[in-house]
Design a protein around this motif. Structure first.
Motif, PDB file in Angstrom:
ATOM      1  N   LEU A   5      66.324  33.158  90.685  1.00 34.11           N
ATOM      2  CA  LEU A   5      65.547  32.299  89.786  1.00 34.11           C
ATOM      3  C   LEU A   5      64.113  32.370  90.274  1.00 34.11           C
ATOM      4  O   LEU A   5      63.878  32.466  91.485  1.00 34.11           O
ATOM      5  N   PHE A   6      63.139  32.384  89.363  1.00 30.08           N
ATOM      6  CA  PHE A   6      61.771  32.242  89.855  1.00 30.08           C
ATOM      7  C   PHE A   6      61.068  31.100  89.134  1.00 30.08           C
ATOM      8  O   PHE A   6      61.284  30.865  87.953  1.00 30.08           O
ATOM      9  N   VAL A   7      60.270  30.387  89.903  1.00 33.02           N
ATOM     10  CA  VAL A   7      59.572  29.205  89.391  1.00 33.02           C
ATOM     11  C   VAL A   7      58.087  29.357  89.686  1.00 33.02           C
ATOM     12  O   VAL A   7      57.690  30.018  90.639  1.00 33.02           O
ATOM     13  N   GLN A   8      57.269  28.724  88.850  1.00 43.47           N
ATOM     14  CA  GLN A   8      55.829  28.906  89.018  1.00 43.47           C
ATOM     15  C   GLN A   8      55.002  27.696  88.603  1.00 43.47           C
ATOM     16  O   GLN A   8      53.779  27.771  88.536  1.00 43.47           O
ATOM     17  N   GLU A 322      72.457  45.869  85.612  1.00 44.71           N
ATOM     18  CA  GLU A 322      73.158  46.459  86.743  1.00 44.71           C
ATOM     19  C   GLU A 322      73.324  47.963  86.543  1.00 44.71           C
ATOM     20  O   GLU A 322      73.111  48.760  87.466  1.00 44.71           O
ATOM     21  N   GLN A 323      73.672  48.379  85.318  1.00 43.27           N
ATOM     22  CA  GLN A 323      73.831  49.799  85.017  1.00 43.27           C
ATOM     23  C   GLN A 323      72.506  50.559  85.172  1.00 43.27           C
ATOM     24  O   GLN A 323      72.495  51.749  85.509  1.00 43.27           O
ATOM     25  N   ALA A 324      71.393  49.862  84.928  1.00 40.25           N
ATOM     26  CA  ALA A 324      70.072  50.487  85.052  1.00 40.25           C
ATOM     27  C   ALA A 324      69.647  50.650  86.504  1.00 40.25           C
ATOM     28  O   ALA A 324      68.624  51.294  86.779  1.00 40.25           O
ATOM     29  N   GLY A 325      70.394  50.064  87.429  1.00 40.25           N
ATOM     30  CA  GLY A 325      70.101  50.250  88.840  1.00 40.25           C
ATOM     31  C   GLY A 325      69.471  49.075  89.533  1.00 40.25           C
ATOM     32  O   GLY A 325      69.137  49.159  90.726  1.00 40.25           O
ATOM     33  N   ALA A 326      69.282  47.967  88.836  1.00 37.48           N
ATOM     34  CA  ALA A 326      68.682  46.793  89.462  1.00 37.48           C
ATOM     35  C   ALA A 326      69.615  46.244  90.535  1.00 37.48           C
ATOM     36  O   ALA A 326      70.825  46.147  90.336  1.00 37.48           O
ATOM     37  N   ASP A 327      69.039  45.876  91.680  1.00 36.23           N
ATOM     38  CA  ASP A 327      69.815  45.246  92.745  1.00 36.23           C
ATOM     39  C   ASP A 327      69.858  43.732  92.581  1.00 36.23           C
ATOM     40  O   ASP A 327      70.780  43.087  93.068  1.00 36.23           O
ATOM     41  N   GLN A 328      68.849  43.201  91.909  1.00 39.97           N
ATOM     42  CA  GLN A 328      68.771  41.762  91.705  1.00 39.97           C
ATOM     43  C   GLN A 328      68.156  41.478  90.340  1.00 39.97           C
ATOM     44  O   GLN A 328      67.199  42.148  89.936  1.00 39.97           O
ATOM     45  N   LEU A 329      68.699  40.497  89.646  1.00 41.41           N
ATOM     46  CA  LEU A 329      68.164  40.046  88.366  1.00 41.41           C
ATOM     47  C   LEU A 329      67.763  38.587  88.521  1.00 41.41           C
ATOM     48  O   LEU A 329      68.604  37.736  88.815  1.00 41.41           O
ATOM     49  N   SER A 330      66.472  38.321  88.368  1.00 40.97           N
ATOM     50  CA  SER A 330      65.963  36.958  88.502  1.00 40.97           C
ATOM     51  C   SER A 330      65.495  36.446  87.152  1.00 40.97           C
ATOM     52  O   SER A 330      64.870  37.176  86.380  1.00 40.97           O
ATOM     53  N   PHE A 331      65.767  35.187  86.911  1.00 41.70           N
ATOM     54  CA  PHE A 331      65.501  34.588  85.610  1.00 41.70           C
ATOM     55  C   PHE A 331      64.311  33.641  85.667  1.00 41.70           C
ATOM     56  O   PHE A 331      64.205  32.806  86.564  1.00 41.70           O
ATOM     57  N   GLY A 332      63.440  33.770  84.661  1.00 41.90           N
ATOM     58  CA  GLY A 332      62.401  32.795  84.425  1.00 41.90           C
ATOM     59  C   GLY A 332      62.892  31.809  83.374  1.00 41.90           C
ATOM     60  O   GLY A 332      63.396  32.205  82.332  1.00 41.90           O
ATOM     61  N   LEU A 333      62.752  30.523  83.669  1.00 37.10           N
ATOM     62  CA  LEU A 333      63.247  29.480  82.771  1.00 37.10           C
ATOM     63  C   LEU A 333      62.068  28.590  82.393  1.00 37.10           C
ATOM     64  O   LEU A 333      61.739  27.635  83.107  1.00 37.10           O
ATOM     65  N   PRO A 334      61.383  28.883  81.304  1.00 41.67           N
ATOM     66  CA  PRO A 334      60.125  28.193  80.991  1.00 41.67           C
ATOM     67  C   PRO A 334      60.314  26.721  80.658  1.00 41.67           C
ATOM     68  O   PRO A 334      61.350  26.301  80.149  1.00 41.67           O
ATOM     69  N   ILE A 335      59.283  25.953  80.932  1.00 41.93           N
ATOM     70  CA  ILE A 335      59.298  24.508  80.732  1.00 41.93           C
ATOM     71  C   ILE A 335      59.472  24.138  79.263  1.00 41.93           C
ATOM     72  O   ILE A 335      59.931  23.054  78.938  1.00 41.93           O
ATOM     73  N   GLY A 336      59.125  25.047  78.350  1.00 38.94           N
ATOM     74  CA  GLY A 336      59.288  24.751  76.935  1.00 38.94           C
ATOM     75  C   GLY A 336      60.722  24.460  76.543  1.00 38.94           C
ATOM     76  O   GLY A 336      60.996  23.858  75.509  1.00 38.94           O
ATOM     77  N   ILE A 337      61.655  24.902  77.371  1.00 41.06           N
ATOM     78  CA  ILE A 337      63.071  24.612  77.170  1.00 41.06           C
ATOM     79  C   ILE A 337      63.389  23.327  77.929  1.00 41.06           C
ATOM     80  O   ILE A 337      62.943  23.138  79.052  1.00 41.06           O
TER      81      ILE A 337
END
Length: 374
Positions: A5-8, A322-337
């Motif tokens: 998860l990434f937050v900003q 994962e198939q594309a080769g990513a080792d990690q998938l991080s999600f941005g969850l915007p405040i608008g939600i």
């Protein structure tokens, strides 16, 4: 593949009507990280940004990460990024913060670094400089010094073009025998290969869609095989980012996305991040991208530009990364939600998606490490 998860500190337009919007944004994003920890996510990345009104009010991310070290139990806490350019943050003070967070988290800290993605932000610290390419020289001069500061009993000191230091003991030393994993925030394809050659993991914050990612990951994986690590080990690891909305049904997920103000977030991103590749059709600020309708959301899903749907759909969409080769998938969850919808997304992903893909729920720290020179 692992999950993050990434937050900003994204505030958005709600400050126009709510005087506590800034405070609520920071407190809510703290709650999201705590929930992600409980839901089996491995990483939480906290950005460092300055002067970026509405887009990011998380400037003192070292303070924020120190709080999260106490508020969480298992999740790895990463600086996404700490900016080590001497005019922004003195490198020695960056090394000290990294080691301190390594202790407070008991080995869960991840050191993400980079040059910054926007001239409004970074050149604010460099009066008289007008070219962002100048930052490459500062970063290149500095990045290899961090492992020396941590691992040498007394750091031998440094005499460079942009900063210097006489021999000194840099304290505290990191927790354990080595140092935290090192990462680089890559904004262009060439940066991935550069990071690989130095043995750094990649924070791919500028990723657009899966098909654009495959050859970039391949270039990194090719380069990292011949890495001359600047640190104590090679961190062979690529993180990519995507917006993610998960709900009980596809229709509900699309409804949440339509009401999330995602067009405004994207418009702000390209307002401030002027070093990112700019896709065709992105208007110049203050002109905004059109509001997203259900049809636009469906198109973004079909084009693999966002993750959105019920748990089964989100699982399949994550498997594409994962198939594309990513080792990690991080999600941005915007405040608008809304807070409730965001927490629901985190819980549903933790319950239905992560256990199907992440095969290392123990969250080992050495999973992607190789001995330097190996």
């Amino acid at each position: 593949m692992e999950f993050g998860l990434f937050v900003q500190g994204y505030v958005g337009k709600r400050a126009e009507t709510d005087p506590l919007a800034e405070h609520k944004a920071l407190m809510e994003e703290t709650e999201y990280v705590i929930q992600a920890d409980k839901s089996g996510f491995k990483y939480a990345w906290a950005s460092e940004h300055h002067f970026l009104e509405e887009y990011s009010h998380l400037s003192a991310n070292d303070v924020y990460l120190g709080y999260l070290a106490h508020a969480t139990d298992r999740i790895h806490l990463g600086s996404g990024i700490f900016n080590p350019l001497a005019p922004v943050n003195h490198p020695v003070k960056v090394a000290e913060k990294v080691a301190m967070l390594d202790h407070l988290s008991e080995g869960r800290f991840e050191f993400g670094t980079g040059r910054g993605a926007g001239s409004h932000e970074i050149l604010g610290f460099m009066p008289g400089i007008t070219d962002m390419n100048h930052t490459k020289e500062l970063w290149e001069e500095t990045i290899g010094e961090f492992p020396k500061m941590w691992l040498q009993d007394e750091y031998v000191g440094f005499q460079g073009k942009h900063w210097s230091l006489p021999p000194r003991k840099i304290l505290p030393k990191p927790y354990g025998k080595s140092h935290p994993a090192m990462w680089y925030a890559a904004g262009s394809p060439s940066s991935y290969a550069m990071a690989g050659k130095k043995g750094l993991g990649v924070l791919g914050f500028s990723v657009q869609k899966v098909s654009d990612m495959e050859w970039v990951v391949e270039s990194y994986k090719t380069a990292v095989k011949e890495a001359k690590a600047i640190g104590d080990f090679v961190n062979d690891n690529v993180m990519v980012t995507s917006t993610a909305i998960c709900a009980e049904t596809h229709e509900k997920a699309v409804e949440i996305a339509v009401g999330g103000g995602l067009n405004y977030l994207q418009s702000l991103l390209f307002r401030y991040h002027d070093t990112f590749p700019r896709p065709e059709g992105i208007p110049e600020w203050p002109e905004l991208l059109p509001e997203y309708s259900a049809e636009i959301i469906e198109l973004l899903i079909a084009e693999e530009l966002m993750i959105c749907g019920d748990p089964g759909e989100v699982l399949q969409q994550c498997k594409r990364w994962e198939q594309a080769g990513a080792d990690q998938l991080s999600f941005g969850l915007p405040i608008g939600i809304s807070r409730e919808d965001t927490l629901r997304s985190i819980r549903l992903i933790g319950e239905h998606v992560i256990p199907q893909i992440d095969t290392d729920p123990v969250h080992r720290t050495t999973r992607f490490r190789q001995a330097a020179g190996a």
